[in-house]
Design an enzyme around this catalytic site. Structure first.
Site, short mmCIF file in Angstrom:
data_model
loop_
_atom_site.label_atom_id
_atom_site.label_comp_id
_atom_site.label_asym_id
_atom_site.label_seq_id
_atom_site.Cartn_x
_atom_site.Cartn_y
_atom_site.Cartn_z
N ASN A 135 48.11 8.33 68.55
CA ASN A 135 48.21 9.65 69.19
C ASN A 135 49.69 10.05 69.27
OD1 ASN A 135 48.34 7.47 71.04
ND2 ASN A 135 47.84 8.76 72.78
N GLU A 156 51.97 12.80 71.12
CA GLU A 156 51.91 13.83 72.16
C GLU A 156 53.04 14.84 72.04
OE1 GLU A 156 51.42 11.68 75.85
OE2 GLU A 156 49.39 11.09 75.25
N CYS A 165 37.78 14.73 68.14
CA CYS A 165 37.86 13.69 67.11
C CYS A 165 36.48 13.42 66.52
CB CYS A 165 38.46 12.41 67.68
SG CYS A 165 40.21 12.60 68.03
N CYS A 198 37.23 11.23 71.55
CA CYS A 198 36.98 12.47 72.30
C CYS A 198 36.13 13.41 71.43
CB CYS A 198 38.30 13.14 72.69
SG CYS A 198 39.07 14.06 71.34
N CYS A 219 45.25 13.34 68.72
CA CYS A 219 44.68 12.02 68.99
C CYS A 219 44.88 11.11 67.77
CB CYS A 219 43.19 12.13 69.26
SG CYS A 219 42.75 12.96 70.77
N GLU A 271 42.68 9.22 66.20
CA GLU A 271 41.62 9.30 65.19
C GLU A 271 41.85 10.47 64.24
OE1 GLU A 271 41.38 9.02 68.45
OE2 GLU A 271 39.41 8.38 69.10
N1 THU Z 1 43.46 10.07 72.85
C1 THU Z 1 43.27 9.60 71.58
O1 THU Z 1 44.21 9.39 70.83
N2 THU Z 1 41.99 9.39 71.16
C2 THU Z 1 40.89 9.63 71.93
O2 THU Z 1 39.78 9.52 71.45
C3 THU Z 1 41.03 10.03 73.32
C4 THU Z 1 42.40 10.38 73.77
C5 THU Z 1 44.82 10.32 73.29
C6 THU Z 1 45.16 11.79 73.46
C7 THU Z 1 46.29 11.72 74.46
O3 THU Z 1 47.48 11.49 73.77
C8 THU Z 1 45.96 10.51 75.30
O4 THU Z 1 45.06 9.72 74.53
C9 THU Z 1 45.31 10.86 76.64
O5 THU Z 1 44.19 11.61 76.45
#
Ligand code: THU
Length: 292
Positions: free
Chosen positions: A65, A67, A112, A109, A76, A78
């Site tokens: 991920n 940010e 994704c 999520c 994210c 994925e």
């Molecule tokens: N996140 C992911 O990378 N994958 C997921 O399936 C759920 C959430 C990340 C997004 C964000 O950077 C952090 O986790 C908090 O949500």
């Protein structure tokens, strides 16, 4: 929390290839953490995807991920791995692995899920559930299943139900959909702190930069938030096929998830028939606020 999907397997019991994919997902989370890419949430996630190209060759792609100060501009793990694979021409996903370092057992999520579904609904999903790299094995299509409920025809609906259906059909004309060409509307029934109930409407609002488009359901839910109606009662939304897999876009389900684990959902077809379902049914084993 909702039931986890899939069958538990120890790392040692995975095939060598599966082990490699799981290892790469864990490494990606570590690498993201080392580069402080999840600096806002402090929630490093890694994903690795085994995918095939047109020539029939398979390769593993990984991502974490990343940010951004402006939260929705982050991505994210994925989707990061998925878009890298697609860019290289590996568009047929075979195995997807995901690892949340702080919360092993976390599941993709809604957004994704939507992307993974498109590149390989039949691919296997290996969700790492502990720091020994044990996994839960399921399939990507299980993440966005079909609604199972019975179809109710318009003539058999109550007056209240008919009113909701009429309103949603009428509203869709207000959509701004020059790119998706898919006019859609949604209604969100919610309550405030005093138990007062209200219906919020939303229509789809496309944007020239596609990712900045807003979906009808999300617009309605955000309007409720804005008015202080934070208790979800029901989401009424339009779908193409009442019993198709993935009837409601993953992002909408993810927005609904923030209101709670299991809100009622009513799907409405263009023929004014409906099916009653729920968030738990359409977004099983969901990623929610408890993970953070
Ligand atoms: N996140 C992911 O990378 N994958 C997921 O399936 C759920 C959430 C990340 C997004 C964000 O950077 C952090 O986790 C908090 O949500």
């Amino acid at each position: 929390m909702t039931e986890p999907l899939g069958i538990f397997a120890k790392f040692a019991d995975l095939t060598e290839q599966e082990q490699e994919i799981v290892r790469r997902a864990c490494e990606a989370a570590d690498q993201g953490a080392a580069h402080e890419l999840s600096y806002k949430s402090n929630f490093p996630v890694g994903s690795a995807i085994l995918a095939r190209n047109r020539a029939g060759e398979s390769r593993i792609f990984a991502g974490c991920n990343v940010e951004n100060e402006w939260m929705p501009a982050g991505i994210c793990a994925e989707r990061n791995a998925a878009t890298t694979a697609a860019y290289e021409g590996y568009k047929c996903f075979q195995i997807v692995s995901v690892f949340c370092r702080k919360f092993p057992g976390g599941s993709p999520c809604g957004m994704c899920r939507q992307v993974l579904f498109q590149f390989g609904r039949e691919s296997a999903l290996l969700a790492v559930v502990d720091h020994d790299k044990s996994v839960r094995k399921s399939r990507v299509e299980e993440l966005l299943p079909a609604a199972q409920g019975l179809v109710v025809q318009y003539k058999d609906m109550s007056l209240t139900e008919r009113k909701l259906v009429n309103r949603v059909q009428e509203l869709k004309r207000r959509s701004h959909v020059p790119y998706s060409k898919a006019p859609r509307a949604a209604l969100f029934l919610a309550a405030n702190h005093n138990g007062q109930r209200k219906i919020f409407a939303g229509v789809s609002d496309d944007n020239a930069s596609y990712g900045a488009s807003a979906l009808a359901e999300a617009v309605a839910m955000r309007a409720a938030r804005c008015a202080g109606f934070g208790t979800a009662i029901e989401l009424v939304t339009m779908v193409v096929d009442l019993h198709a897999l993935n009837p409601v876009e993953g992002e909408c389900l993810q927005v609904l998830r923030e209101f709670g684990e299991n809100t009622a959902i009513t799907l409405v077809s263009s023929e004014n028939a409906s099916v009653k379902t729920s968030l738990e049914e359409l977004l099983p084993d969901s990623f929610g606020p408890e993970a953070l």
